[in-house]
Write a protein that holds these residues in place. Structure first.
Motif, PDB file in Angstrom:
ATOM      1  N   PHE A 134       0.829  -1.201   0.000  1.00 18.04           N
ATOM      2  CA  PHE A 134       0.000   0.000   0.000  1.00 18.04           C
ATOM      3  C   PHE A 134       0.865   1.254   0.000  1.00 18.04           C
ATOM      4  N   ASP A 135       0.354   2.313  -0.620  1.00 14.45           N
ATOM      5  CA  ASP A 135       0.989   3.615  -0.468  1.00 14.45           C
ATOM      6  C   ASP A 135       0.011   4.532   0.252  1.00 14.45           C
ATOM      7  N   GLY A 178       3.722   7.233   5.668  1.00 16.38           N
ATOM      8  CA  GLY A 178       4.779   6.473   5.017  1.00 16.38           C
ATOM      9  C   GLY A 178       5.288   7.175   3.773  1.00 16.38           C
ATOM     10  N   GLU A 179       6.589   7.159   3.576  1.00 19.14           N
ATOM     11  CA  GLU A 179       7.194   7.796   2.402  1.00 19.14           C
ATOM     12  C   GLU A 179       7.603   6.775   1.342  1.00 19.14           C
ATOM     13  N   GLU A 180       7.304   5.508   1.572  1.00 16.02           N
ATOM     14  CA  GLU A 180       7.535   4.481   0.579  1.00 16.02           C
ATOM     15  C   GLU A 180       6.417   3.459   0.680  1.00 16.02           C
ATOM     16  N   ALA A 181       6.181   2.723  -0.382  1.00 16.16           N
ATOM     17  CA  ALA A 181       5.069   1.782  -0.420  1.00 16.16           C
ATOM     18  C   ALA A 181       5.184   0.748   0.690  1.00 16.16           C
ATOM     19  N   GLY A 182       4.071   0.488   1.347  1.00 13.42           N
ATOM     20  CA  GLY A 182       4.016  -0.556   2.364  1.00 13.42           C
ATOM     21  C   GLY A 182       4.651  -0.196   3.679  1.00 13.42           C
ATOM     22  N   ALA A 183       4.952   1.085   3.901  1.00 14.92           N
ATOM     23  CA  ALA A 183       5.645   1.462   5.132  1.00 14.92           C
ATOM     24  C   ALA A 183       4.972   2.673   5.767  1.00 14.92           C
TER      25      ALA A 183
END
Length: 268
Positions: A139-140, A226-231
């Motif tokens: 997810f983003d 989050g600044e990256e996907a999945g985080a």
């Protein structure tokens, strides 16, 4: 919108600390207008359920009011929210009563910057408890449950149509969470931090919705975008120090609070 129109109150940083206890908004106090100084000023914008209503303040009119699908009702010109334990995002200890009641109050925001006709604000307190994302995977931010909730239900309930019109659309949405980078840029600008700068109090409503209590007053967890996907990041500002924990591919981190951020288009 003019600066005078949106700043109906301002609270300067004092020796008592940057943040105020839940329920400290005095809605009967005559509004004042001032130009923010960026270091720790608070302004008021929008309304949201915050302080719990109980004891002698919980009148029969409030109890018997007709609550809508959002669990809200207006009584004598004041908006209230009623929630049952089943409505809680992250249930902790069962309640002794069927319902709990909370009053809508002006939302206090911390001014992170005010320049070039734009003002970046973050809520002074944790306002709610919601999941960042309920499905694991790549997810983003723009596809998360938290983004949808902030730019849907929260925006509609917290701001009038006129107030919404002055909120700037950004690449992170109209209502968003600060990122790790923005936290460092606007809140921990010296590379160091004072104990008071990392404390954050939780509203009565957010606590009821499931924000986990800290070991000491001023300890609380809240999400960063989050600044990256999945985080995403769970940030802890505590009386013991600063802890930042990055969470990768883990969706339902429970008992974490929401501190919305907005950019307002303002004119001096």
């Amino acid at each position: 919108i003019t600066l005078a129109a949106i700043i109906v109150a301002i609270v300067l940083n004092t020796d008592a600390g940057l943040f105020r206890q839940p329920g400290s908004v005095d809605t009967d106090k005559e509004a004042t207008v001032a130009t923010p100084v960026y270091d720790g000023d608070l302004v008021v914008y929008g309304m949201y359920p915050q302080s719990e209503v109980s004891g002698n303040e919980l009148t029969q009119d409030i109890v018997d009011a007709s609550y809508d699908s959002n669990h809200d009702a207006e009584v004598d010109g004041v908006m209230y929210r009623r929630i049952a334990f089943e409505d809680v995002t992250y249930p902790l200890v069962p309640w002794e009563t069927e319902y709990r009641y909370f009053v809508y109050e002006p939302v206090k925001w911390r001014v992170l910057y005010n320049q070039d006709g734009q003002m970046l604000l973050i809520s002074d307190m944790i306002l709610d408890c919601q999941y960042y994302e309920t499905e694991a995977g790549e997810f983003d931010w723009l596809s998360t449950d938290a983004y949808a909730w902030l730019n849907g239900e929260f925006k509609e309930l917290a701001f009038t149509i006129d107030e919404q019109a002055s909120i700037k659309a950004t690449s992170a949405g109209e209502i968003f969470l600060l990122s790790d980078t923005e936290l460092g840029k606007y809140m921990l600008v010296t590379g160091e931090f004072d104990v008071e700068d990392v404390k954050v109090y939780t509203s009565d409503y957010a606590s009821a919705m499931g924000v986990k209590p800290g070991i000491e007053e001023g300890d609380a967890n809240w999400y960063l975008r989050g600044e990256e996907a999945g985080a995403y990041t769970v940030y802890t500002g505590s009386s013991q120090g600063l802890a930042v924990m990055s969470v990768i591919f883990h969706s339902k981190n429970e008992g974490v609070g929401i501190r919305p951020a907005i950019v307002l288009n303002v004119q001096p």
